[in-house]
Design an enzyme around this catalytic site. Structure first.
Site, PDB file in Angstrom:
ATOM      1  N   GLY A 179     -10.253  49.527 -44.835  1.00 48.41           N
ATOM      2  CA  GLY A 179     -11.328  48.651 -44.924  1.00 48.41           C
ATOM      3  C   GLY A 179     -11.056  47.328 -44.621  1.00 48.41           C
ATOM      4  CB  CYS A 180     -13.753  44.845 -43.625  1.00 46.17           C
ATOM      5  SG  CYS A 180     -14.841  44.848 -45.047  1.00 46.17           S
ATOM      6  CG  PHE A 181     -12.792  42.043 -48.808  1.00 45.25           C
ATOM      7  CD1 PHE A 181     -12.668  40.698 -48.291  1.00 45.25           C
ATOM      8  CD2 PHE A 181     -13.829  42.561 -49.407  1.00 45.25           C
ATOM      9  CE1 PHE A 181     -13.461  39.871 -48.848  1.00 45.25           C
ATOM     10  CE2 PHE A 181     -14.752  41.564 -49.875  1.00 45.25           C
ATOM     11  CZ  PHE A 181     -14.573  40.427 -49.243  1.00 45.25           C
TER      12      PHE A 181
END
Length: 329
Positions: free
Chosen positions: A138-140
């Site tokens: 995921g990006c976070f």
């Protein structure tokens, strides 16, 4: 592979991550794009959805999935990747790179005869090289993990971790919601999913993979920013390290990782937006170690990261097709 090129299929090519993937792959010298699956846009030219690609490609969306591919990118929504694989026959020889969260956690990493490797090169580069199936992070999670992995590798995450991280509006995906309309998002700032964001589970698993027995509380406060792209994570924790010692640990850990860089100067989002780079900056304030980590949520946080994984899986130079220019101003 045909004629030395990787034959690529994309499922969910009409969304943000699918569009970013196309922007990279139509210029990738070792790729042939064979099919771009989208039920809602079947038969339409790609440039009618991704209008910035007008003049760059004549490819069209299709409702059928070609079997003549070497790798399939799943750019579908969370929960839909597993459904897509259940509903479609995918050849055993086809590699899969999933950009959803469906296979990231160890307990969810298997489907039928397929096992998925967590696709963070800064952690699992050697495993990725021999993997057939990748769960793209995921990006976070990627932003925060890059900020903390060097400390975990040394067993130095021994206090509560505090994180305030702000993401651009593209992180919410292309479907409209009350908090993604321009009139709401512009000149606005808000907190959401405080202390309970879904990426906390994969962050915890990843840190435990390097620091056995890691059990510190991660206090994560995500924010919606009034900009389009990028994530900035501000992280702090108690540490006895000097700034010089911490910097050396980070420099050593990321040596040889071509997209992750440790800056001695303060950093800003324009240095990473439109690139596959992640930047880290470290400061020491009293007994607190302060870490800034940032990247483009659609590139190093999603589609660029996926292409980086593809390059590794097929034995290519890791940076091929990903030497992208930052916006700068």
């Amino acid at each position: 592979m045909a004629d030395g090129k990787i034959r690529v299929g994309i499922a969910g090519g009409a969304g943000y991550t699918g569009g970013e993937l196309l922007r990279i792959l139509i210029n990738h010298p070792a790729v042939d794009i064979i099919c771009i699956h989208s039920n809602s846009n079947a038969g339409n030219p790609v440039y009618e959805v991704h209008t910035d690609l007008y003049g760059d490609t004549d490819l069209k969306f299709t409702s059928t999935l070609s079997q003549n591919i070497d790798v399939l990118f799943l750019c579908v929504g969370h929960g839909d990747a597993r459904k897509f694989l259940d509903a479609n026959t995918i050849g055993d020889s086809v590699k899969i790179i999933d950009l959803s969260q469906d296979f990231r956690l160890a307990q969810n990493s298997k489907l039928k005869d397929r096992s998925f490797v967590y696709g963070l090169p800064e952690l699992n580069r050697d495993k990725i090289k021999t993997a057939s199936n990748i769960a793209n992070p995921g990006c976070f999670a990627t932003t925060i993990e890059i900020g903390l992995l060097p400390l975990a590798a040394k067993g130095l995450l021994n206090s509560e971790i505090h994180i305030n991280a702000t993401t651009g509006s593209t992180g919410a995906g292309q479907s409209l919601a009350a908090t993604s309309h321009f009139t709401w998002r512009n000149n606005n700032l808000s907190i959401y999913k405080a202390f309970g964001h879904q990426h906390l589970n994969e962050i915890g698993e990843t840190l435990t993979a390097l620091q056995d027995g890691f059990d510190q509380t991660i206090n994560f406060i995500p924010q919606r920013g009034d900009f389009t792209r990028g994530i900035l994570a501000a992280i702090y924790l108690e540490s006895d390290l000097t700034l010089e010692e911490a910097t050396q640990i980070y420099d050593d850990f990321y040596a040889g990782h071509p997209f992750t860089h440790v800056s001695t100067k303060n950093i800003d989002l324009k240095q990473v937006v439109n690139t596959n780079k992640a930047l880290v900056h470290i400061e020491k304030h009293g007994n607190k170690l302060f870490i800034i980590s940032m990247l483009d949520n659609l590139l190093k946080g999603a589609s660029g990261h996926a292409v980086q994984n593809m390059n590794l899986m097929f034995g290519l130079e890791e940076t091929i097709g990903l030497k992208l220019k930052a916006s700068a101003f």
